[in-house]
Write a protein that holds these residues in place. Sequence first.
Motif, PDB file in Angstrom:
ATOM      1  N   LYS A 127      49.853  44.425  39.908  1.00 41.80           N
ATOM      2  CA  LYS A 127      49.222  45.327  40.874  1.00 41.80           C
ATOM      3  C   LYS A 127      48.101  46.127  40.209  1.00 41.80           C
ATOM      4  CE  LYS A 127      50.482  48.816  44.281  1.00 41.80           C
ATOM      5  NZ  LYS A 127      51.591  49.595  44.837  1.00 41.80           N
ATOM      6  N   ALA A 145      46.651  31.934  39.096  1.00 42.10           N
ATOM      7  CA  ALA A 145      45.201  31.747  38.994  1.00 42.10           C
ATOM      8  C   ALA A 145      44.801  30.294  38.760  1.00 42.10           C
ATOM      9  CB  ALA A 145      44.645  32.626  37.877  1.00 42.10           C
ATOM     10  N   ARG A 195      50.247  35.308  35.733  1.00 46.73           N
ATOM     11  CA  ARG A 195      48.798  35.312  35.957  1.00 46.73           C
ATOM     12  C   ARG A 195      48.254  33.887  35.894  1.00 46.73           C
ATOM     13  NH1 ARG A 195      44.682  35.082  32.446  1.00 46.73           N
ATOM     14  NH2 ARG A 195      46.095  35.502  30.726  1.00 46.73           N
ATOM     15  N   TYR A 237      45.581  42.959  38.067  1.00 51.03           N
ATOM     16  CA  TYR A 237      45.065  41.804  38.810  1.00 51.03           C
ATOM     17  C   TYR A 237      45.372  41.968  40.296  1.00 51.03           C
ATOM     18  CZ  TYR A 237      45.342  40.009  34.049  1.00 51.03           C
ATOM     19  OH  TYR A 237      45.229  39.851  32.691  1.00 51.03           O
ATOM     20  N   PRO A 238      44.717  42.901  40.962  1.00 48.59           N
ATOM     21  CA  PRO A 238      45.041  43.144  42.378  1.00 48.59           C
ATOM     22  C   PRO A 238      44.826  41.924  43.273  1.00 48.59           C
ATOM     23  CG  PRO A 238      43.166  44.484  41.677  1.00 48.59           C
ATOM     24  CD  PRO A 238      43.686  43.796  40.474  1.00 48.59           C
ATOM     25  N   ASP A 239      43.882  41.067  42.920  1.00 49.22           N
ATOM     26  CA  ASP A 239      43.651  39.866  43.724  1.00 49.22           C
ATOM     27  C   ASP A 239      44.841  38.907  43.629  1.00 49.22           C
ATOM     28  OD1 ASP A 239      42.796  39.720  41.015  1.00 49.22           O
ATOM     29  OD2 ASP A 239      41.843  37.786  41.424  1.00 49.22           O
ATOM     30  N   LEU A 240      45.471  38.824  42.458  1.00 51.60           N
ATOM     31  CA  LEU A 240      46.642  37.970  42.291  1.00 51.60           C
ATOM     32  C   LEU A 240      47.904  38.635  42.846  1.00 51.60           C
ATOM     33  CD1 LEU A 240      46.031  36.579  38.696  1.00 51.60           C
ATOM     34  CD2 LEU A 240      45.492  35.513  40.896  1.00 51.60           C
ATOM     35  N   TYR A 241      47.905  39.952  42.872  1.00 54.95           N
ATOM     36  CA  TYR A 241      49.071  40.678  43.387  1.00 54.95           C
ATOM     37  C   TYR A 241      49.320  40.334  44.852  1.00 54.95           C
ATOM     38  CZ  TYR A 241      52.277  44.438  44.540  1.00 54.95           C
ATOM     39  OH  TYR A 241      53.368  45.153  44.973  1.00 54.95           O
ATOM     40  N   ASP A 242      48.252  40.131  45.620  1.00 57.63           N
ATOM     41  CA  ASP A 242      48.425  39.761  47.025  1.00 57.63           C
ATOM     42  C   ASP A 242      49.171  38.426  47.151  1.00 57.63           C
ATOM     43  OD1 ASP A 242      47.153  42.067  47.876  1.00 57.63           O
ATOM     44  OD2 ASP A 242      45.185  41.109  47.992  1.00 57.63           O
ATOM     45  N   GLN A 243      48.861  37.477  46.274  1.00 62.90           N
ATOM     46  CA  GLN A 243      49.585  36.198  46.269  1.00 62.90           C
ATOM     47  C   GLN A 243      51.035  36.405  45.834  1.00 62.90           C
ATOM     48  OE1 GLN A 243      47.750  32.847  44.241  1.00 62.90           O
ATOM     49  NE2 GLN A 243      45.804  33.945  44.277  1.00 62.90           N
TER      50      GLN A 243
END
Length: 114
Positions: free
Chosen positions: A57, A27, A23, A60-66
């Motif tokens: 997933k 981030a 994370r 932190y769905p926004d970080l999961y895309d990365q």
Amino acid sequence: MAASKQRAPHPGPKWVIDLHGMREALATTKNSIKVAVVDAIESGDMHIFRNVSDDLKDLYPDLYDQFKTIKNKKYLKVSVAAAAAASSIAENYVEPAFWVPFPRWNILKPLPPH
């Protein structure tokens, strides 16, 4: 009679990373940190704790895309006993001001030599 070829033992990863480390790496605003972590994962020098993908997933769905864009991810399954031992070691070697007491290692903790 030909001598049999022996395979050298796989040295294993240099580092492991848990959810909190991943994370922080994804981030961060410092691109050099993100690139270093991604390069280490893609080269096989860093393995990821098994649960990181699912936890990213869910939490932190926004970080999961990365995270999904990282190639050649290798996962490390860790027993409860090994995670507890790792936490104990980390508590003894990490500055208390920077230690967050979770039952897993944080980013870039080298594994002991084999």
